[in-house]
Design an enzyme around this catalytic site. Structure first.
Site, PDB file in Angstrom:
ATOM      1  N   GLU A 113      36.764  35.995  -6.673  1.00  0.00           N
ATOM      2  CA  GLU A 113      36.689  38.214  -6.232  1.00  0.00           C
ATOM      3  C   GLU A 113      36.004  38.950  -6.528  1.00  0.00           C
ATOM      4  O   GLU A 113      35.238  38.416  -7.584  1.00  0.00           O
ATOM      5  CB  GLU A 113      38.114  38.858  -7.141  1.00  0.00           C
ATOM      6  N   LYS A 115      33.805  41.742  -7.898  1.00  0.00           N
ATOM      7  CA  LYS A 115      34.538  42.697  -9.262  1.00  0.00           C
ATOM      8  C   LYS A 115      34.195  44.138  -8.616  1.00  0.00           C
ATOM      9  O   LYS A 115      32.974  44.607  -8.873  1.00  0.00           O
ATOM     10  CB  LYS A 115      33.679  42.337 -10.369  1.00  0.00           C
ATOM     11  N   ASP A 117      33.725  48.461  -8.769  1.00  0.00           N
ATOM     12  CA  ASP A 117      32.648  49.111  -9.555  1.00  0.00           C
ATOM     13  C   ASP A 117      33.112  50.622 -10.050  1.00  0.00           C
ATOM     14  O   ASP A 117      32.715  51.060  -9.120  1.00  0.00           O
ATOM     15  CB  ASP A 117      31.702  49.463  -9.483  1.00  0.00           C
ATOM     16  N   TYR A 225      44.431  44.634  -7.584  1.00  0.00           N
ATOM     17  CA  TYR A 225      43.766  42.637  -7.396  1.00  0.00           C
ATOM     18  C   TYR A 225      44.532  42.153  -8.733  1.00  0.00           C
ATOM     19  O   TYR A 225      44.314  40.848  -8.870  1.00  0.00           O
ATOM     20  CB  TYR A 225      42.257  42.765  -8.019  1.00  0.00           C
ATOM     21  N   LYS A 312      28.789  39.504 -14.556  1.00  0.00           N
ATOM     22  CA  LYS A 312      28.147  40.819 -14.121  1.00  0.00           C
ATOM     23  C   LYS A 312      26.718  40.421 -13.178  1.00  0.00           C
ATOM     24  O   LYS A 312      26.020  38.992 -14.456  1.00  0.00           O
ATOM     25  CB  LYS A 312      27.670  41.808 -15.452  1.00  0.00           C
ATOM     26  N   CYS A 406       6.264  71.169 -28.142  1.00  0.00           N
ATOM     27  CA  CYS A 406       7.280  71.033 -27.284  1.00  0.00           C
ATOM     28  C   CYS A 406       6.182  72.471 -25.460  1.00  0.00           C
ATOM     29  O   CYS A 406       6.174  72.863 -25.609  1.00  0.00           O
ATOM     30  CB  CYS A 406       8.083  72.484 -27.508  1.00  0.00           C
ATOM     31  N   CYS A 409       8.361  75.654 -24.708  1.00  0.00           N
ATOM     32  CA  CYS A 409       7.885  76.805 -25.534  1.00  0.00           C
ATOM     33  C   CYS A 409       6.917  76.733 -26.811  1.00  0.00           C
ATOM     34  O   CYS A 409       6.683  77.616 -27.612  1.00  0.00           O
ATOM     35  CB  CYS A 409       9.371  76.909 -26.610  1.00  0.00           C
ATOM     36  N   CYS A 424      12.183  69.674 -30.981  1.00  0.00           N
ATOM     37  CA  CYS A 424      12.023  71.294 -30.711  1.00  0.00           C
ATOM     38  C   CYS A 424      12.508  71.522 -31.723  1.00  0.00           C
ATOM     39  O   CYS A 424      14.116  71.513 -30.678  1.00  0.00           O
ATOM     40  CB  CYS A 424      12.423  71.375 -29.368  1.00  0.00           C
ATOM     41  N   CYS A 430      13.899  78.420 -27.163  1.00  0.00           N
ATOM     42  CA  CYS A 430      13.684  77.032 -26.179  1.00  0.00           C
ATOM     43  C   CYS A 430      14.436  77.021 -24.958  1.00  0.00           C
ATOM     44  O   CYS A 430      15.990  77.495 -25.231  1.00  0.00           O
ATOM     45  CB  CYS A 430      13.797  75.809 -27.446  1.00  0.00           C
TER      46      CYS A 430
HETATM   47  S1  IVH Z   1      41.559  41.906 -13.298  1.00  0.00           S
HETATM   48  C1  IVH Z   1      43.676  41.332 -17.281  1.00  0.00           C
HETATM   49  N1  IVH Z   1      40.162  41.478 -10.812  1.00  0.00           N
HETATM   50  O1  IVH Z   1      36.599  45.363 -14.611  1.00  0.00           O
HETATM   51  C2  IVH Z   1      42.943  41.419 -16.889  1.00  0.00           C
HETATM   52  N2  IVH Z   1      39.835  43.763 -13.129  1.00  0.00           N
HETATM   53  O2  IVH Z   1      35.479  44.262 -17.145  1.00  0.00           O
HETATM   54  C3  IVH Z   1      42.922  42.154 -15.591  1.00  0.00           C
HETATM   55  N3  IVH Z   1      37.690  44.921 -12.435  1.00  0.00           N
HETATM   56  O3  IVH Z   1      39.732  45.647 -16.714  1.00  0.00           O
HETATM   57  C4  IVH Z   1      41.715  42.377 -14.441  1.00  0.00           C
HETATM   58  N4  IVH Z   1      37.579  44.547 -10.373  1.00  0.00           N
HETATM   59  O4  IVH Z   1      39.354  47.365 -14.336  1.00  0.00           O
HETATM   60  C5  IVH Z   1      40.237  42.540 -12.363  1.00  0.00           C
HETATM   61  N5  IVH Z   1      39.281  41.692  -9.169  1.00  0.00           N
HETATM   62  C6  IVH Z   1      39.118  42.639 -10.342  1.00  0.00           C
HETATM   63  C7  IVH Z   1      38.844  43.280 -10.435  1.00  0.00           C
HETATM   64  C8  IVH Z   1      38.510  43.772 -12.174  1.00  0.00           C
HETATM   65  C9  IVH Z   1      37.201  44.621 -11.214  1.00  0.00           C
HETATM   66  C10 IVH Z   1      38.028  45.963 -13.630  1.00  0.00           C
HETATM   67  C11 IVH Z   1      39.087  45.843 -14.405  1.00  0.00           C
HETATM   68  C12 IVH Z   1      39.179  45.457 -15.855  1.00  0.00           C
HETATM   69  C13 IVH Z   1      37.026  45.380 -16.203  1.00  0.00           C
HETATM   70  C14 IVH Z   1      36.806  44.680 -16.733  1.00  0.00           C
END
Ligand code: IVH
Length: 682
Positions: A113, A115, A117, A225, A312, A406, A409, A424, A430
């Site tokens: 899936e 992730k 942000d 999710y 990541k 600085c 000032c 400073c 300042c």
């Molecule tokens: S599953 C028990 N799925 O990323 C774990 N988390 O760094 C349940 N996040 O805590 C989380 N996209 O806030 C899951 N597709 C995704 C996600 C996701 C973003 C976030 C979530 C998590 C954090 C971990």
């Protein structure tokens, strides 16, 4: 229209609006024009006003907002909100797969899936209606942001169909799409407020706003999710996602099932590039074991599930020429070197400036003017320089010599042993440091003047109207109206001009006036005396009772106070020894600020009930009602007289009035017994 007709029409309109919301915000397939939609909504709002008995907490009119949360109460999560283990390489993903296979064998299917942000959220539904929304907090308890979450139009307040469990929680991420983020930052700058660094910060800031009608304007969105907890009628995670979607949740279409590690790597490489096409931020991908039984066998570590992991994305880099270095002074006096760069395209924006951190990093990188440097974009608004391309160094490159005075000032800079930053020391004169003091004065835990943000305070300082915090109380409508500032707009980087209009000015003046009611302990904290934080200010206010007593206190009497040692005592004595500070107190007194404690402060035992509000009613076995109220305060909670939607708890004793209970039940306010309460604070 009679009652029965109104009821039918309210039900009909609610269903219609729910359907159109779903089509528009979840499926992105609008089925009527905006005008027709607004007409339906307006009619429903009108009818609910005329027949409030038929207004429901899950009515689509709740999306409009209006409820105000003064303080968010902290509520314990039913299932702890864990995070995910992070990986940064294919190697680490292989290790993850090996670990899974050791426990489960070869027959494992994964779901990959995006992730998202944003800000993690847990929503609880009872009988298909949204009853609670909690942020992650510390993972054990989170902030109750239900009123604000209800304004997000893609979040169903009432679920579709009938196949959902009677009670369940769903987790997801609140995000702010790029288009809304840019629009909002532009508006902020127009209002003289600081722009948010990134959409995640903006989403998080929006969820913590007090006025939900303002949250409704921010266009937040949410993707869901995860269904935590055992006992779901599904075999796989994928099935959970498909069903959640059918109940009306926005579930990403980009979740896919993968049988092999190669398929996982394909997904990863696709999104590493394709993420730039998305209208919102993602910072990686998430890989989850699909089978719920297998998930159960794998279980959890203290921090994260063993059945899922995140990958990541690496921060993006670009190479460009370092043209010059300038120095910025922060609110604390810390000096930060900032690089001016030949403009370069990086992660969708043009980068012209980057942070060079501090003198040590400049020396370690051996960075020189004229070098080709690598810039990286993290979560901050300013990207950073992470390296030098030495192969491209020219013979005439010039080493960077850190400044000695600085730039604001001209005071000689100092550096304490063991610290990397130069400071400073001219705290009192300042300019950026004075601005810092003013920002502290108006901040939430101090005078709480929220109609003045950092940006507006900066404008007042720059225009010469406010130099000391006493100057806030001399501001008038005439001096404020039309005050101007130029700023750079986010999307087109064009210079724009703003000026304070009537509404802004009236709000600022109202906020300043209201701050005169702030209690003495907080006024004392707002003065920004070194080492006098919130707790110390409370202790001093409580012990001395007035600023005059405190100003006259000797070293001996100061260190008599619990938790006040010689460092704090010296700082207090020094502060009050300066004539300009005594003058400041006199001016603030003349403006009507509180410098005596009107009621004794209850000593703080813990912060367990911080942000929670209680209504105490009835007769109790082990406490008198007054004792209970004092105990609530001593743990950081607040007592209020009557139950409203914002009340956290109704503490119910014997013979409590039936009306209070009924109202609490109707509004979904949790009712506590004396024993429940004792458990809470034990
Ligand atoms: S599953 C028990 N799925 O990323 C774990 N988390 O760094 C349940 N996040 O805590 C989380 N996209 O806030 C899951 N597709 C995704 C996600 C996701 C973003 C976030 C979530 C998590 C954090 C971990």
């Amino acid at each position: 229209m009679d009652k029965a007709e109104a009821k039918d029409r309210i039900i009909f309109l609610s269903e219609e609006i729910r359907k159109h919301n779903h089509n528009y915000y979840v499926l992105s397939k609008p089925s009527i024009s905006d005008y027709e939609f607004d007409m339906l909504l307006e009619e429903l709002i009108r009818l609910e006003k005329a027949f409030p008995e038929y207004g429901a907490p899950d009515s689509p009119t709740q999306h409009v907002g209006g409820g105000v949360t003064r303080e968010f109460s902290q509520v314990q999560h039913k299932y702890p909100m864990l995070s995910l283990g992070n990986t940064y390489s294919e190697e680490e993903i292989r290790d993850f797969e090996e670990r899974i296979q050791k426990t489960i064998g070869d027959e494992v299917e994964y779901v990959c899936e995006l992730k998202f942000d944003g800000v993690a959220i847990g929503l609880t539904y009872i009988n298909g209606s949204l009853v609670q929304a909690l942020t992650r907090g510390d993972g054990i308890s989170g902030d109750d942001v239900t009123t604000n979450i209800k304004t997000i139009r893609s979040i169903p307040l009432k679920l579709r169909g009938t196949s959902y469990p009677d009670e369940f929680e769903i987790r997801g991420e609140i995000i702010l799409p790029h288009a809304s983020f840019n629009r909002m930052n532009d508006q902020r700058m127009e209002d003289g407020d600081e722009p948010f660094a990134n959409p995640r910060n903006a989403a998080s800031g929006s969820l913590k706003m007090q006025d939900s009608a303002e949250v409704a304007k921010r266009n937040l969105d949410g993707f869901f999710y995860y269904l935590p907890g055992a006992g779901l009628p599904f075999k796989t995670h994928y099935e959970c996602l498909v069903n959640a979607k059918s109940w009306g949740f926005k579930v990403s279409d980009y979740a896919v099932r993968c049988k092999t590690i190669e398929e996982i790597f394909d997904y990863l490489t696709t999104w590493e590039v394709a993420r730039h096409e998305l209208p919102f931020d993602i910072d990686g991908i998430v890989i989850k074991v699909n089978d719920l039984k297998q998930q159960e066998i794998l279980g959890y570590t203290a921090k994260s599930p063993r059945w899922a992991i995140s990958y990541k994305f690496k921060a993006e880099q670009a190479a460009t020429e370092l043209l010059s270095v300038v120095y910025q002074v922060g609110r604390t006096g810390a000096v930060t070197p900032v690089a001016n760069l030949r403009p370069v395209q990086l992660a969708g924006t043009v980068v012209k400036r980057a942070s060079l951190h501090n003198a040590d990093i400049i020396a370690n990188l051996d960075v020189r003017i004229g070098d080709m440097v690598f810039v990286e974009k993290g979560g901050e608004i300013i990207p950073k320089i992470v390296g030098v391309d030495l192969a491209k160094r020219l013979p005439d490159s010039i080493p960077v010599a850190f400044i000695s005075h600085c730039p604001e000032c001209d005071t000689a800079l100092i550096r304490s042993e063991g610290e990397s930053a130069w400071y400073c020391p001219n705290e009192a004169e300042c300019p950026p440091q004075i601005k810092g003091k003013l920002e502290h004065f108006i901040s939430r835990k101090a005078m709480n003047i929220d109609s003045l943000g950092e940006g507006k305070t900066g404008m007042l300082f720059d225009s010469g109207l406010v130099h000391s915090c006493a100057d806030f109380y001399s501001l008038s409508y005439e001096t404020l109206i039309g005050l101007e500032k130029t700023y750079e707009s986010t999307p087109d980087k064009k210079e724009k001009k703003i000026s304070f209009r009537e509404k802004t000015v009236t709000n600022i003046l109202k906020g300043i006036e209201a701050s005169k009611n702030t209690s003495f302990d907080r006024v004392l904290y707002a003065l920004g005396i070194r080492f006098a934080g919130e707790t110390v200010a409370r202790k001093l206010a409580s012990h001395f009772g007035s600023v005059d007593n405190l100003a006259a206190a000797s070293y001996e009497s100061l260190i008599e106070v619990e938790e006040i040692g010689d460092k704090i005592a010296d700082s207090i004595l020094f502060w009050f020894s300066l004539p300009k500070n005594r003058e400041l107190i006199e001016r603030l007194k003349a403006s009507g600020l509180r410098f005596t404690l009107d009621e004794p402060l209850v000593a703080r035992v813990s912060n367990k009930l911080e942000g929670m509000t209680f209504v105490v009613s009835g007769v109790f076995t082990n406490f008198s009602r007054d004792d209970l109220k004092k105990t609530i305060e001593s743990h950081g909670g607040k007592n209020i007289g009557s139950v409203s939607a914002k009340t956290s708890y109704l503490l119910a004793g014997e013979n409590m009035g039936p009306e209070k209970r009924k109202k609490a039940e109707k509004l979904g306010v949790t009712i506590l017994s004396e024993a429940d309460f004792s458990n809470m604070i034990s």
